[in-house]
Every structure is written in C-alpha cells, then in structure tokens.
Design a protein around this motif. Structure first.
Motif, PDB file in Angstrom:
ATOM      1  N   ARG A 383       0.859  -1.187   0.000  1.00 53.51           N
ATOM      2  CA  ARG A 383       0.000   0.000   0.000  1.00 53.51           C
ATOM      3  C   ARG A 383       0.894   1.235   0.000  1.00 53.51           C
ATOM      4  N   THR A 384       0.612   2.129  -0.921  1.00 48.00           N
ATOM      5  CA  THR A 384       1.438   3.324  -1.059  1.00 48.00           C
ATOM      6  C   THR A 384       0.646   4.562  -0.665  1.00 48.00           C
ATOM      7  N   THR A 385       1.226   5.368   0.173  1.00 47.25           N
ATOM      8  CA  THR A 385       0.645   6.645   0.567  1.00 47.25           C
ATOM      9  C   THR A 385       1.548   7.751   0.039  1.00 47.25           C
ATOM     10  N   THR A 386       0.962   8.755  -0.590  1.00 48.42           N
ATOM     11  CA  THR A 386       1.718   9.876  -1.130  1.00 48.42           C
ATOM     12  C   THR A 386       1.234  11.169  -0.505  1.00 48.42           C
ATOM     13  N   VAL A 387       2.158  11.971  -0.038  1.00 49.04           N
ATOM     14  CA  VAL A 387       1.811  13.262   0.550  1.00 49.04           C
ATOM     15  C   VAL A 387       2.674  14.338  -0.087  1.00 49.04           C
ATOM     16  N   GLY A 388       2.154  15.535  -0.103  1.00 47.02           N
ATOM     17  CA  GLY A 388       2.913  16.687  -0.577  1.00 47.02           C
ATOM     18  C   GLY A 388       3.376  17.509   0.603  1.00 47.02           C
ATOM     19  N   GLN A 389       4.515  18.157   0.469  1.00 46.81           N
ATOM     20  CA  GLN A 389       5.070  18.955   1.554  1.00 46.81           C
ATOM     21  C   GLN A 389       5.811  20.154   0.980  1.00 46.81           C
ATOM     22  N   VAL A 390       5.619  21.312   1.596  1.00 48.56           N
ATOM     23  CA  VAL A 390       6.409  22.497   1.272  1.00 48.56           C
ATOM     24  C   VAL A 390       7.472  22.655   2.353  1.00 48.56           C
ATOM     25  N   GLY A 408      10.960  -1.268   7.538  1.00 41.40           N
ATOM     26  CA  GLY A 408      10.691  -2.028   6.325  1.00 41.40           C
ATOM     27  C   GLY A 408       9.992  -1.247   5.237  1.00 41.40           C
ATOM     28  N   ASP A 409       9.473  -0.058   5.553  1.00 47.82           N
ATOM     29  CA  ASP A 409       8.812   0.764   4.534  1.00 47.82           C
ATOM     30  C   ASP A 409       9.830   1.248   3.502  1.00 47.82           C
ATOM     31  N   GLN A 410       9.399   1.321   2.276  1.00 47.95           N
ATOM     32  CA  GLN A 410      10.224   1.969   1.254  1.00 47.95           C
ATOM     33  C   GLN A 410       9.746   3.399   1.097  1.00 47.95           C
ATOM     34  N   VAL A 411      10.670   4.339   1.238  1.00 47.36           N
ATOM     35  CA  VAL A 411      10.333   5.760   1.230  1.00 47.36           C
ATOM     36  C   VAL A 411      11.043   6.440   0.063  1.00 47.36           C
ATOM     37  N   THR A 412      10.291   7.247  -0.688  1.00 50.77           N
ATOM     38  CA  THR A 412      10.861   8.042  -1.772  1.00 50.77           C
ATOM     39  C   THR A 412      10.501   9.507  -1.551  1.00 50.77           C
ATOM     40  N   VAL A 413      11.504  10.346  -1.553  1.00 48.24           N
ATOM     41  CA  VAL A 413      11.309  11.796  -1.485  1.00 48.24           C
ATOM     42  C   VAL A 413      11.702  12.352  -2.844  1.00 48.24           C
ATOM     43  N   ARG A 414      10.765  13.012  -3.516  1.00 51.69           N
ATOM     44  CA  ARG A 414      11.029  13.516  -4.862  1.00 51.69           C
ATOM     45  C   ARG A 414      10.774  15.008  -4.936  1.00 51.69           C
ATOM     46  N   ARG A 513       6.548   9.478  -0.979  1.00 55.00           N
ATOM     47  CA  ARG A 513       5.790   8.241  -1.165  1.00 55.00           C
ATOM     48  C   ARG A 513       6.302   7.194  -0.197  1.00 55.00           C
ATOM     49  N   ILE A 514       5.393   6.565   0.524  1.00 51.15           N
ATOM     50  CA  ILE A 514       5.738   5.509   1.474  1.00 51.15           C
ATOM     51  C   ILE A 514       4.989   4.246   1.060  1.00 51.15           C
ATOM     52  N   THR A 515       5.737   3.210   0.717  1.00 47.38           N
ATOM     53  CA  THR A 515       5.141   1.934   0.324  1.00 47.38           C
ATOM     54  C   THR A 515       5.342   0.936   1.457  1.00 47.38           C
ATOM     55  N   ARG A 516       4.242   0.363   1.917  1.00 50.33           N
ATOM     56  CA  ARG A 516       4.265  -0.554   3.068  1.00 50.33           C
ATOM     57  C   ARG A 516       3.691  -1.900   2.640  1.00 50.33           C
TER      58      ARG A 516
END
Length: 518
Positions: A383-390, A408-414, A513-516
């Motif tokens: 399950r992937t959760t995506t959030v926006g941040q300033v 164990g979560d895979q985290v992507t900061v783009r 994005r955090i994929t769990r």
C-alpha cells in the motif's frame, strides 16, 4: 493615474471647458484620469440621457501591426467586461470608433479610486479592508468564471461608489482564455509591484495570479505601503520574484490571509473560497482569520501499475485519488468540497470499492462515501501513501505531515518545484542539490552552519527522527531508502536553524511516497 500621452491634442485638461461629441452620441466633458492604455472622460449619453465614462484608447484604428494588435486587445477588453454583469465589475455599454480611435463607453462610478482614497484619508482598518477585499474577490470570481484574467488588480483599478462599495475596473490588459496571446515576447504589461511572481518570471499564469495581486492590494491599502515597492523597476521585479513581503503590523488579523495570498508558488496560495472564509472572519470583526490553508500540492499521477491502488492523504485523514489535488485546510474552513471529492475519477474509483463487496456492504460503504467518510481498506498487499510537503528554507527540520514511517517501509522523497537561497542578500537561488562547489566555497566562513558538512549549502536534507541508526541524507532531486526503524520523516535545508538561517529565503515543494507491505 499617470499619463504618458498628456500632450495629445485630444487630451483636454480637466476643467478646461472644452467639449466634444463622439459617435454623434457621447458628449465629452472633463478628464477623470489617464493610464497607459487610455484617457477616461466624464461624458453624457445624449441618446439615453445618462452620465457615462468614455475611455479613449491611445491607439489608432489603422496603422502598423503593433497598432492593430493593441486595437484587438482593446476590443477584447470591452468583450471581457461586457460579458461579466456583476455589481462589483464595471459595466460596459458600448464600443465605438470615432476620430480614428476606439472608445469604450462604460458605467460612470462617481467616486475615487481606492488608491486616491487611501492617499487622501490614510490606510484602511483591517475590517474595512476585508469588506472591500470580499467585494473585489467576488468580482474576480465572476471574471474567472467567464474565462478571463484581469492581470492588473491594484488599488488604482478599484473604484468606490458613493455608498463605499468597490468596483473593479480597467481591464486594459485582460487576457481571454481563448488561446490567443497578444503580448509581445518578453514584454511585461501591468503594474510591477502588483504583478504576481509567475508573471515576472514568465511562468504560466491563472486565477491564482489575480489572487496574489489582490493580496498585494489589501496589504497596501491597509498597511499604507506596497509590500514589494523598491527604488527602480528592476529592484521591484526582484522583490516580487524572490523577496518576502514587507508587511505592516497595521494588518493585524488580516496578516495571515495576506501572507497566504502572497506565497510565491501559485499552488501554495489559498483558493478563492479559502480566502473568502478568512476575509469574512476579519470583516465580521473577529480577532483572527481562522484556520488558514496549507499548501496545495499537485501530485503527479504515477505511471506504475500501482496507480489504481495508490492513495494520497492530505494530512487530515482524508483519502483522495492519485493524481488529484491534495485537499487543504481551506476546504474544511470554507465548507466547499475539495477538488478530490468533486473529481469524476475519484468518484468512479470509490464507487468501485463500494460495489466490490456484498450488496449490504455496498450500501454501507456508499452511505459512508456520500457523507465524506470511507472505511479503512483491508491491507492485503503493498500500500502506497503519497503526501505533498512544502519545505521552508528558514525553518530547520520540518516533519512531513502524514508521513509516518515503519521499519521495512520503502520511502521516496522527490523534488517537485521551487528554489531557495542560504543568503538572499548575496547568494543566488538554488534547487534541492544546493550550490555547486565554486559557489559553495563563497560561504566557507559559515561552514559551522552546515547540518551535513559534506553536502553544499542549500542542499535538501532528510532524516528519520526516532531511528538512531539513520544518517542525514542528501535528497537531491530524488532519494529512495528502506527504513531500518520506526520514525518521523523530517526535511530541511542544509543550513542550521536559528541565527544561521535568518537570511534564508524561498521554499521547495516535494512529494513523499511511502510503500508498506500488507
């Protein structure tokens, strides 16, 4: 208004007594004001026996290509305003050709401009400013609904009727949303200190640009001075594009909504509904503008197979479809449905969830859906959760709202957009990678301010607070890692908070994005 055509033979001075008849109908009396595109006359419509205002455009009806372009723009102005009947938008009655010139015949507002009123009587109170701001905001919404941008909202273009109500006027540089662009390449049309940053930098403009100009107008009439005015045009343009606004304490409860409207990125500004909710509180005499909108981040739709099952959380526990706008506090404050809730794709996706179960379960889910609440899905796979941040340059480590990370979560900061600087007086703007080696050496005297000594100043950094084994990472344009422990993801600029970051300016917008695994 300042005149660049005061020596024109037809530009009779106020009070001179000279009168002319144009189009065998409109009798001109005296000059009410002058602007870059025309001279406005007090006139009388002899056919309907009523007072009017006649705007003489400073363009000939024949001539070279430049004259023809300006004439077409004038016609568009008249069309733009005429199709927006609204009590706070100037009324347009006629468009005539006379004496080789175009004339726009308009409603006569027998009152001063907001600029003249403030110059004569002093700054307005926050409450009075908010009342007028609501009226101009209503006018802009009507203009935008007609597919038009005003592009020159400023105190001089807001007239006051005798009863004190505001009227938005001078659509001389308005652009209709019909795919035609009449401004020469590189040419800036408008008043510099009220021009939105995206117009200054040549980026795409939209309704948010007019809302920025509204914020600058409110700040000026309430604070007594323009927040971006500097000596000379180039300095003013630089201030609009890169400097934080200089806002007076006179704004009081109006300050938060003005600050929100003047955010550099259009995506971070409140919507018209969000601005209205805040202005209404101030107009009602309340001590604060209420909950202010957080940044709205447009999350790109992923191209992977996870697109259909991915969800986005706004940080308020509300789920929206991937690729939709993240709803913000302004939606809750205004009572207006968020863009995600009104999206057809989101509705179809949720309806599919509802129909996936039994008929009884489907009825329950559908009922929850229409009340704005969805039951949690059973996690049976990734399950992937995506959030926006300033991320703000001067705020040190900033937790990413809604980005709770587990082992164990895979985290992507783009990186999505934005620029910032570690010293706005001396250093250029930079992106998430920070300064190049040569530029970074210019700040060698402040090396102790670096959070990550091996990374350049201005680099976007990430840390997993709560996981003692997680080092500080440089994000650059994108960072992906697998969490070795539980924690809160925090982002910041490579320049320690406090005295080190006092001269920082700018923001970056990122997607997390955090994929769990289920």
């Amino acid at each position: 208004m300042a005149s660049g055509h005061g020596d024109h033979p037809s530009a009779t001075r106020p009070g001179s007594g000279a009168e002319r008849l144009i189009a065998d109908r409109y009798l001109l009396h005296d000059v009410l004001g002058r602007g870059g595109m025309g001279t406005v006359w007090r006139a009388h419509d002899r056919l309907l026996d009523r007072p009017v205002a006649a705007k003489e455009l400073h363009i000939l009806t024949h001539g070279d290509d430049e004259h023809l372009v300006r004439m077409r723009r004038a016609v568009r102005e008249a069309r733009a305003v005429a199709r927006v009947p609204h009590p706070h938008v100037i009324g347009v009655y006629d468009l005539v050709e006379s004496e080789d010139r175009l004339w726009i015949v308009m409603e006569l507002v027998d009152g001063p401009s907001l600029a003249h009123h403030v110059a004569r009587s002093g700054p307005l109170t926050p409450q009075h400013t908010a009342v007028l701001g609501l009226q101009v905001l209503d006018a802009l919404e009507a203009v935008h609904a007609a597919g038009t941008l005003h592009r020159d909202v400023k105190p001089a273009n807001v007239l006051l009727r005798r009863d004190g109500r505001a009227v938005l006027t001078d659509f001389g540089i308005a652009a209709l949303d019909d795919g035609e662009f009449l401004t020469s390449t590189g040419q800036l049309v408008g008043s510099l200190e009220f021009m939105a940053p995206e117009r200054v930098t040549g980026s795409q403009t939209g309704p948010a640009s007019d809302l920025w100009s509204l914020g600058a107008t409110l700040a000026t009439v309430c604070g007594g001075e323009s927040p971006f005015r500097r000596p000379g045009g180039p300095a003013t343009l630089h201030a609009v594009a890169y400097d934080e606004p200089v806002l007076s304490e006179r704004l009081g409860p109006l300050l938060p909504v003005v600050e929100a409207l003047l955010r550099k990125s259009p995506q971070e500004r409140p919507s018209a509904a969000g601005a209205r909710a805040a202005l209404r509180r101030v107009a009602a005499g309340e001590a604060d503008a209420g909950p202010l909108p957080s940044a709205t981040v447009r999350v790109p739709r992923p191209s992977s197979a996870l697109a259909d099952s991915e969800t986005v959380t706004s940080g308020h526990g509300q789920l929206v479809g991937a690729g939709e706008a993240v709803p913000t506090a302004r939606d809750a404050a205004s009572g207006r449905p968020s863009p995600a809730r009104s999206s057809g794709s989101a509705v179809r996706r949720r309806l599919g969830w509802a129909l996936a179960g039994t008929m009884v379960a489907a009825g329950v889910v559908a009922g929850l859906f229409f009340t704005g609440v969805l039951p949690p899905e059973k996690e049976t796979g990734p399950r992937t959760t995506t959030v926006g941040q300033v991320v703000r340059s001067a705020n040190g480590w900033q937790p990413v709202a809604g980005a709770v990370v587990r082992r164990g979560d895979q985290v992507t900061v783009r990186f999505v957009s934005g620029q910032w600087t570690a010293d706005h007086r001396n250093m250029p703007m930079t992106g998430p990678a920070g300064y190049d080696a040569a530029t970074d050496r210019l700040l060698d005297g402040a090396k102790s301010c670096k959070v990550k000594p091996t990374a350049p100043f201005g680099a976007l950094l990430a840390v997993l607070a709560g996981d003692k084994d997680f080092p500080v990472h440089t994000v650059g344009k994108e960072l992906t890692f697998k969490a070795t422990g539980n924690g809160t993801l925090k982002l910041g600029m490579n320049d320690a908070a406090g005295s080190c970051s006092d001269d920082n300016k700018g923001t970056l917008t990122v997607q997390v994005r955090i994929t769990r695994q289920g």
